[in-house]
Write a protein that holds these residues in place. Structure first.
Motif, short mmCIF file in Angstrom:
data_model
loop_
_atom_site.label_atom_id
_atom_site.label_comp_id
_atom_site.label_asym_id
_atom_site.label_seq_id
_atom_site.Cartn_x
_atom_site.Cartn_y
_atom_site.Cartn_z
N SER A 127 1.06 -1.15 0.05
CA SER A 127 0.01 -0.09 -0.02
C SER A 127 0.83 1.19 0.04
N ILE A 128 0.18 2.55 -0.16
CA ILE A 128 1.12 3.53 -0.27
C ILE A 128 1.78 3.96 1.09
N GLU A 129 1.21 3.69 2.16
CA GLU A 129 1.77 3.96 3.42
C GLU A 129 2.78 2.92 3.68
N LYS A 130 2.91 1.76 3.32
CA LYS A 130 3.82 0.64 3.59
C LYS A 130 5.05 0.88 2.45
N ASN A 131 4.68 1.24 1.33
CA ASN A 131 5.54 1.55 0.52
C ASN A 131 6.39 2.71 0.74
N GLY A 132 5.95 3.87 1.23
CA GLY A 132 6.65 4.76 1.56
C GLY A 132 7.62 4.37 2.62
N LEU A 133 7.33 3.54 3.90
CA LEU A 133 8.03 3.24 4.78
C LEU A 133 9.12 2.29 4.27
N LEU A 134 8.78 1.20 3.54
CA LEU A 134 9.96 0.11 3.04
C LEU A 134 10.74 0.88 2.15
N SER A 135 10.39 1.93 1.30
CA SER A 135 11.25 2.40 0.27
C SER A 135 12.07 3.34 1.18
N GLY A 136 11.89 4.11 2.30
CA GLY A 136 12.85 5.01 2.81
C GLY A 136 13.42 4.38 3.82
N ALA A 137 13.14 3.33 4.71
CA ALA A 137 13.99 2.61 5.49
C ALA A 137 15.35 2.22 5.21
N PRO A 138 15.60 1.80 4.21
CA PRO A 138 16.99 1.39 3.64
C PRO A 138 17.88 2.57 3.69
N PHE A 139 17.35 3.85 3.46
CA PHE A 139 18.31 5.08 3.28
C PHE A 139 18.37 5.66 4.72
N ILE A 140 17.64 5.38 5.62
CA ILE A 140 18.11 5.83 6.92
C ILE A 140 19.37 4.81 7.40
N CYS A 141 19.20 3.53 7.37
CA CYS A 141 20.15 2.63 7.60
C CYS A 141 21.48 3.03 7.01
N SER A 142 21.34 3.63 5.72
CA SER A 142 22.58 3.91 4.92
C SER A 142 23.41 4.92 5.40
#
Length: 521
Positions: free
Chosen positions: A319-334
């Motif tokens: 969904s749009i909210e989960k898409n946003g969360l999972l698309s952004g999370a790797p960049f915070i870890c990076s």
């Protein structure tokens, strides 16, 4: 009183009577730390404003109906729409307008326009200074973001125009900040300072989940109003706290100013008066190798940044909210990973485990060769969502090693002309920021639900990443180039000498020069 003799007359400093209470409190904070935070937050805000549309466009534009016929298990698309959406769904019918005008709106046009164009950022910084160039570029980007909701409801052409303005302004920011590093950051700290550029990873990591939440509850217009307002507020802070050099800073301590001067190989005043050796830069293989290898790294990165949300929706069915969360999370870890890589790079050099050149090559290989291999693995994981996300996260994390590799190498080879060198390298490597998603969208072309199409995208990505690294392995170096100095090259690699200095017992530093050791207090 002997301490006074240490400071030369060119170390200007504000008069004692200026030290009010606020001045004394904030005067204890190292100016380099403030600069680090400004750089980190500046790139964070910049990428928030530049990437907000990557997810917002999914909700703001009505897509034409497409007939998908598939009798195989080639894709694993599952519809998963959140029932918590409270914002009214209002989509723009741009495709109908495009058809009426006899034009063609490629799905990647709006997403590509914002990505950096090397529009003379190095030359502008050389003449005007980082404070003006970076600040005005950020302000222009923020104002364009605030105007996008109005422009999108007027005509899609206006949105494209605003995005290209943002792209031009963004092209000024990186050379501007690179130019500041040579004046402000001592050689032993440069790899660590380069981690501040990874603020853009936090920016992406915050933007996607924030956009998903705002779109679901307040509508897509709120995305641009939010990011634009944050950008304007940041510009005010930058204006108050940023300065082009230690000599012009109103509160820096004499001790810190001396430390910076002793551990940098140039001064702000000299660099402003020197002519840029463009012919030498254009014929320098180390400069070319940085641009070419970074082309490959950016190709991989933008495969995740722009087509990434489409993969999350079309293949993994989020969904749009989960898409946003999972698309952004790797960049915070990076970002966390970038700090780690930069710390390791500095340690390897200061402990004499590896030469600076080899450290740069090692980190560049970690940021390109391994991601180039792992991105191929993603295409063969099929519908194994958990494993695909793990590999996805790990790949994005490795990409950040480049900021202790080729990206830091720009300052190594030409600390006096870091801005112009980066502008030249950008001319080469930033073309990947729009070629990568453009090629991806061309390959996917209404077949984004097919795993075979994504496998082709990832094969191309892996090939570009690995092949471009070979150039850097051959011609990459951390030695200061002779054309960096107007009076001729120095006799020894100055970065190596500065980074291997050891502190003495009395708090000074021992500089070894041939058979003579000098204790500098």
């Amino acid at each position: 009183m002997a301490e006074d003799k240490v400071y030369t007359s060119d170390l200007s400093y504000p008069k004692e009577e200026k030290k009010c209470l606020i001045y004394r409190i904030f005067g204890q904070v190292p100016a380099r730390l403030v600069l680090y935070l400004l750089s980190w937050s500046g790139f964070l805000v910049s990428f928030m404003m530049r990437n907000d549309i990557n997810l917002a466009i999914v909700a703001m534009v009505e897509q034409p109906e497409r007939t998908v016929t598939n009798a195989s298990n080639e894709y694993c698309y599952v519809i998963e729409e959140s029932s918590n959406n409270t914002a009214p769904v209002v989509r723009l019918r741009w495709h109908a307008a495009v058809v009426r005008e006899g034009a063609e709106l490629h799905p990647g046009v709006l997403l590509l326009g914002v990505h950096r164009f090397p529009g003379g950022g190095g030359l502008a910084t050389q003449k005007l200074g980082t404070k003006r160039v970076f600040g005005y570029a950020q302000l222009a980007t923020a104002l364009c973001s605030l105007c996008i909701p109005w422009a999108s409801e007027t005509h899609f052409g206006l949105v494209i125009g605003l995005r290209f303005i943002q792209g031009f302004a963004s092209g000024l920011t990186w050379p501007a900040m690179y130019a500041l590093v040579g004046h402000w950051i001592p050689v032993p700290e440069r790899s660590r300072f380069m981690s501040s550029f990874q603020g853009f990873s936090i920016g992406i990591g915050i933007t996607y989940p924030l956009c998903g939440f705002l779109i679901a509850h307040l509508g897509w217009r709120s995305v641009f109003y939010t990011t634009g307002s944050i950008g304007v507020a940041w510009c005010l802070i930058w204006y108050l706290l940023a300065f082009d050099s230690p000599e012009t800073h109103p509160r820096i301590s004499l001790r810190e100013q001396r430390y910076i001067k002793e551990n940098t190989v140039n001064t702000y005043a000299n660099s402003r008066t020197q002519a840029v050796p463009w012919r030498a830069i254009l014929t320098s293989m180390p400069a070319w190798s940085i641009g070419i290898t970074t082309f490959g790294r950016i190709w991989v990165h933008y495969t995740f940044i722009i087509p990434g949300p489409t993969y999350m929706k079309s293949i993994l069915g989020f969904s749009i909210e989960k898409n946003g969360l999972l698309s952004g999370a790797p960049f915070i870890c990076s970002y966390v990973a970038s700090v780690f890589f930069c710390y390791i790079a500095d340690m390897l050099v200061t402990k004499n485990y590896m030469s600076l050149t080899n450290v740069r090559k090692l980190m560049t290989a970690l940021s390109q060769v391994l991601p180039g291999i792992l991105v191929l693995l993603i295409s063969y994981l099929g519908c194994n969502v958990d494993l695909a996300l793990v590999v996805w996260f790990f790949t994005v994390t490795l990409i950040t090693a480049s900021y202790a590799g080729a990206m830091a190498n720009v300052v190594d080879i030409a600390p006096n002309f870091a801005g112009p060198v980066l502008a030249f390298a950008q001319t080469i490597h930033m073309s990947a920021s729009f070629l990568s998603p453009l090629v991806a969208f061309h390959i996917l072309d209404e077949k984004e639900h097919l795993m075979s199409s994504w496998r082709t995208v990832y094969y191309v990505t892996g090939f570009v990443a690995i092949s471009t690294y070979i150039v850097y392995q051959i011609w990459g170096t951390a030695d200061v180039q002779p054309w960096n100095y107007t009076n001729g090259p120095i006799s020894t690699p100055e970065q190596e000498e500065l980074m291997t200095e050891k502190p003495s017992a009395n708090g000074g530093k021992v500089v070894t020069n041939g058979t003579k050791s000098e204790n500098v207090v």
